[in-house]
Motif scaffolding. Structure first.
Motif, PDB file in Angstrom:
ATOM      1  N   THR A   1       0.841  -1.196   0.000  1.00 21.56           N
ATOM      2  CA  THR A   1       0.000   0.000   0.000  1.00 21.56           C
ATOM      3  C   THR A   1       0.871   1.240   0.000  1.00 21.56           C
ATOM      4  N   THR A   2       0.231   2.366  -0.199  1.00 21.37           N
ATOM      5  CA  THR A   2       0.852   3.664   0.044  1.00 21.37           C
ATOM      6  C   THR A   2       0.121   4.288   1.230  1.00 21.37           C
ATOM      7  N   PRO A   3       0.689   5.328   1.855  1.00 24.27           N
ATOM      8  CA  PRO A   3       0.112   5.823   3.113  1.00 24.27           C
ATOM      9  C   PRO A   3      -1.181   6.626   2.987  1.00 24.27           C
ATOM     10  N   GLN A   4      -1.604   6.956   1.752  1.00 24.35           N
ATOM     11  CA  GLN A   4      -2.819   7.762   1.619  1.00 24.35           C
ATOM     12  C   GLN A   4      -4.049   6.997   2.104  1.00 24.35           C
ATOM     13  N   LYS A   5      -5.011   7.728   2.626  1.00 29.27           N
ATOM     14  CA  LYS A   5      -6.211   7.119   3.208  1.00 29.27           C
ATOM     15  C   LYS A   5      -6.960   6.274   2.192  1.00 29.27           C
TER      16      LYS A   5
ATOM     17  N   TYR B   1       3.067  11.271   4.268  1.00 32.55           N
ATOM     18  CA  TYR B   1       1.620  11.239   4.466  1.00 32.55           C
ATOM     19  C   TYR B   1       1.195  10.843   5.880  1.00 32.55           C
ATOM     20  N   GLY B   2       2.092  10.864   6.836  1.00 32.09           N
ATOM     21  CA  GLY B   2       1.700  10.495   8.192  1.00 32.09           C
ATOM     22  C   GLY B   2       1.917   9.023   8.473  1.00 32.09           C
ATOM     23  N   HIS B   3       1.220   8.516   9.490  1.00 31.37           N
ATOM     24  CA  HIS B   3       1.476   7.166   9.990  1.00 31.37           C
ATOM     25  C   HIS B   3       0.227   6.284   9.937  1.00 31.37           C
ATOM     26  N   GLY B   4      -0.581   6.484   8.919  1.00 33.56           N
ATOM     27  CA  GLY B   4      -1.816   5.713   8.807  1.00 33.56           C
ATOM     28  C   GLY B   4      -1.584   4.226   8.620  1.00 33.56           C
ATOM     29  N   THR B   5      -0.494   3.856   7.951  1.00 34.00           N
ATOM     30  CA  THR B   5      -0.226   2.438   7.706  1.00 34.00           C
ATOM     31  C   THR B   5       0.096   1.712   9.006  1.00 34.00           C
ATOM     32  N   LYS B   6       0.845   2.367   9.879  1.00 36.06           N
ATOM     33  CA  LYS B   6       1.148   1.758  11.184  1.00 36.06           C
ATOM     34  C   LYS B   6      -0.130   1.525  11.977  1.00 36.06           C
ATOM     35  N   ASP B   7      -1.018   2.492  11.939  1.00 37.34           N
ATOM     36  CA  ASP B   7      -2.294   2.347  12.648  1.00 37.34           C
ATOM     37  C   ASP B   7      -3.110   1.203  12.077  1.00 37.34           C
ATOM     38  N   LEU B   8      -3.132   1.106  10.727  1.00 38.65           N
ATOM     39  CA  LEU B   8      -3.886   0.035  10.084  1.00 38.65           C
ATOM     40  C   LEU B   8      -3.314  -1.332  10.464  1.00 38.65           C
ATOM     41  N   ALA B   9      -2.001  -1.464  10.397  1.00 35.66           N
ATOM     42  CA  ALA B   9      -1.359  -2.737  10.743  1.00 35.66           C
ATOM     43  C   ALA B   9      -1.679  -3.118  12.183  1.00 35.66           C
ATOM     44  N   SER B  10      -1.635  -2.132  13.075  1.00 33.37           N
ATOM     45  CA  SER B  10      -1.930  -2.389  14.488  1.00 33.37           C
ATOM     46  C   SER B  10      -3.375  -2.833  14.673  1.00 33.37           C
ATOM     47  N   ASN B  11      -4.301  -2.172  13.989  1.00 31.17           N
ATOM     48  CA  ASN B  11      -5.723  -2.514  14.109  1.00 31.17           C
ATOM     49  C   ASN B  11      -6.020  -3.911  13.570  1.00 31.17           C
ATOM     50  N   LEU B  12      -5.280  -4.305  12.525  1.00 31.09           N
ATOM     51  CA  LEU B  12      -5.502  -5.616  11.920  1.00 31.09           C
ATOM     52  C   LEU B  12      -4.728  -6.721  12.640  1.00 31.09           C
ATOM     53  N   GLY B  13      -3.806  -6.326  13.511  1.00 33.46           N
ATOM     54  CA  GLY B  13      -3.002  -7.312  14.225  1.00 33.46           C
ATOM     55  C   GLY B  13      -1.946  -7.967  13.367  1.00 33.46           C
ATOM     56  N   ILE B  14      -1.439  -7.227  12.350  1.00 32.60           N
ATOM     57  CA  ILE B  14      -0.381  -7.758  11.497  1.00 32.60           C
ATOM     58  C   ILE B  14       0.804  -6.801  11.509  1.00 32.60           C
TER      59      ILE B  14
ATOM     60  N   LEU C   1       3.841  -4.305  10.116  1.00 33.82           N
ATOM     61  CA  LEU C   1       4.315  -3.411   9.057  1.00 33.82           C
ATOM     62  C   LEU C   1       5.756  -3.831   8.793  1.00 33.82           C
ATOM     63  N   LEU C   2       5.954  -4.629   7.748  1.00 35.42           N
ATOM     64  CA  LEU C   2       7.253  -5.260   7.526  1.00 35.42           C
ATOM     65  C   LEU C   2       8.327  -4.293   7.071  1.00 35.42           C
ATOM     66  N   GLN C   3       7.970  -3.373   6.174  1.00 34.81           N
ATOM     67  CA  GLN C   3       8.987  -2.485   5.618  1.00 34.81           C
ATOM     68  C   GLN C   3       8.365  -1.226   5.051  1.00 34.81           C
ATOM     69  N   GLU C   4       9.100  -0.133   5.171  1.00 34.50           N
ATOM     70  CA  GLU C   4       8.718   1.146   4.577  1.00 34.50           C
ATOM     71  C   GLU C   4       9.707   1.458   3.457  1.00 34.50           C
ATOM     72  N   ILE C   5       9.204   1.549   2.240  1.00 35.99           N
ATOM     73  CA  ILE C   5      10.054   1.787   1.072  1.00 35.99           C
ATOM     74  C   ILE C   5       9.998   3.270   0.719  1.00 35.99           C
ATOM     75  N   PRO C   6      11.146   3.931   0.577  1.00 30.78           N
ATOM     76  CA  PRO C   6      11.131   5.365   0.285  1.00 30.78           C
ATOM     77  C   PRO C   6      10.671   5.671  -1.138  1.00 30.78           C
ATOM     78  N   LEU C   7      10.188   6.874  -1.329  1.00 30.74           N
ATOM     79  CA  LEU C   7       9.869   7.379  -2.664  1.00 30.74           C
ATOM     80  C   LEU C   7      11.156   7.913  -3.256  1.00 30.74           C
ATOM     81  N   ASP C   8      11.613   7.312  -4.340  1.00 32.94           N
ATOM     82  CA  ASP C   8      12.892   7.710  -4.921  1.00 32.94           C
ATOM     83  C   ASP C   8      12.862   7.477  -6.425  1.00 32.94           C
TER      84      ASP C   8
ATOM     85  N   LEU D   1      -5.251   2.981   1.897  1.00 28.51           N
ATOM     86  CA  LEU D   1      -5.328   2.206   3.136  1.00 28.51           C
ATOM     87  C   LEU D   1      -6.706   1.570   3.315  1.00 28.51           C
ATOM     88  N   GLN D   2      -7.745   2.272   2.884  1.00 28.74           N
ATOM     89  CA  GLN D   2      -9.106   1.734   3.029  1.00 28.74           C
ATOM     90  C   GLN D   2      -9.273   0.425   2.256  1.00 28.74           C
ATOM     91  N   VAL D   3      -8.766   0.396   1.025  1.00 33.12           N
ATOM     92  CA  VAL D   3      -8.921  -0.830   0.236  1.00 33.12           C
ATOM     93  C   VAL D   3      -7.913  -1.890   0.656  1.00 33.12           C
TER      94      VAL D   3
END
Length: 304
Positions: free
Chosen positions: A191-195, A237-250, A252-259, A198-200
């Protein structure tokens, strides 16, 4: 007293209704799961393939295929003695031929099975090898399912330790066909961090969890930028992915930079893990590869 009695009665009725509602929701979810699994074919392994990792995403354009390619090559670099395959199941928009710089048509064995093309030590198969790159695939659902079945069953993979499966975006026919037909060791959600993304992604995670397919974790693409001069990292874009991973109980393996380097090398058919093996970007994919290997080793240990 009368008022208290009425209030108590209302409260009692509400509590009973709530219990029935909870039971009803549980029954609905159980029924949905039963309907999704009813009449499904028994999962059958792919000949010669030990472990299967599906790379999936809810939305398109989040870097799923780039992740699948760099993960496959990183697994081979990290484990030279292991055999790695990469299967592109995106029938309408195959990306693997471009990203892996393989364009030839596959040869056939005596049993009329296709022989994967190999580059960077990774065996590759894609619908893009079978159709002209400028010709659109204009097929209905049944033809798409038939093509996926052939990609799963009519390929001579030899002996593979890991098969990375790149899927089209969404939670449609392709994903359900894979879940129903093959034993998936684990799913990697990109995913990317945009809402909106993250929803899908959440919907995709719930799909795999409901059908009891192990979710390895989430990869967040375009999560931050790294200054080329001071190497300072800035979140986009903030930390929405961390929140999603926490809510799902899985995880967040890696954050890949935009480059731009990732895009440049991807477009040239040379994954960044090969082109710049010591770069921040390549190290991010190699770290992802190590974490996926740890998960696969644990799964294999548990199955023995």
């Amino acid at each position: 007293m009368l008022f208290r009695g009425i209030k108590s009665g209302i409260q009692s009725f509400a509590n009973r209704s709530l219990v029935r509602l909870k039971a009803s929701r549980s029954e609905i979810e159980s029924k949905q799961k039963e309907l999704m699994s009813r009449g499904l074919p028994k999962r059958k392994s792919i000949t010669g393939v030990n472990q299967i990792v599906v790379v999936a995403s809810g939305k398109g354009g989040v870097g799923k295929s780039t992740t699948a390619v760099n993960l496959a090559v990183a697994l081979k670099l990290l484990n030279p003695n292991k055999t790695v395959g990469l299967l592109d199941t995106d029938i309408f928009g195959p990306s693997i031929p471009l990203m892996m710089n393989v364009q030839e048509s596959p040869l056939l064995t005596k049993e009329n099975k296709m022989i994967p093309l190999v580059n960077y030590g990774v065996a590759c198969m894609s619908m893009g090898f079978l159709v002209d790159e400028k010709s659109p695939v204009v097929w209905r659902g049944l033809m798409v399912m038939s093509a996926i079945e052939k990609l799963l069953r009519q390929v001579d993979w030899g002996s593979l330790d890991y098969l990375i499966v790149d899927t089209p975006p969404g939670t449609g026919d392709t994903q359900l066909s894979l879940i129903q037909n093959i034993p998936i060791t684990g799913v990697l959600l990109v995913t990317t961090p945009q809402k909106a993304a993250l929803q899908v992604t959440q919907r995709g995670a719930v799909l795999f969890q409901k059908l009891e397919v192990p979710v390895i974790g989430i990869v967040e693409n375009m999560s931050h930028v790294v200054c080329p001069n001071c190497q300072h990292s800035s979140s986009l874009y903030g930390h929405g992915t961390k929140d999603l991973a926490s809510n799902l109980g899985i995880s967040l393996l890696q954050e890949i930079p935009l480059d731009p380097a990732i895009t440049k090398y991807t477009d040239s058919g040379k994954p960044v893990v090969i082109a710049e093996p010591d770069s921040v970007q390549a190290l991010a994919y190699k770290t992802l590869g190590r974490r996926v290997c740890e998960f696969l080793a644990t799964q294999e240990m548990n199955s023995n």
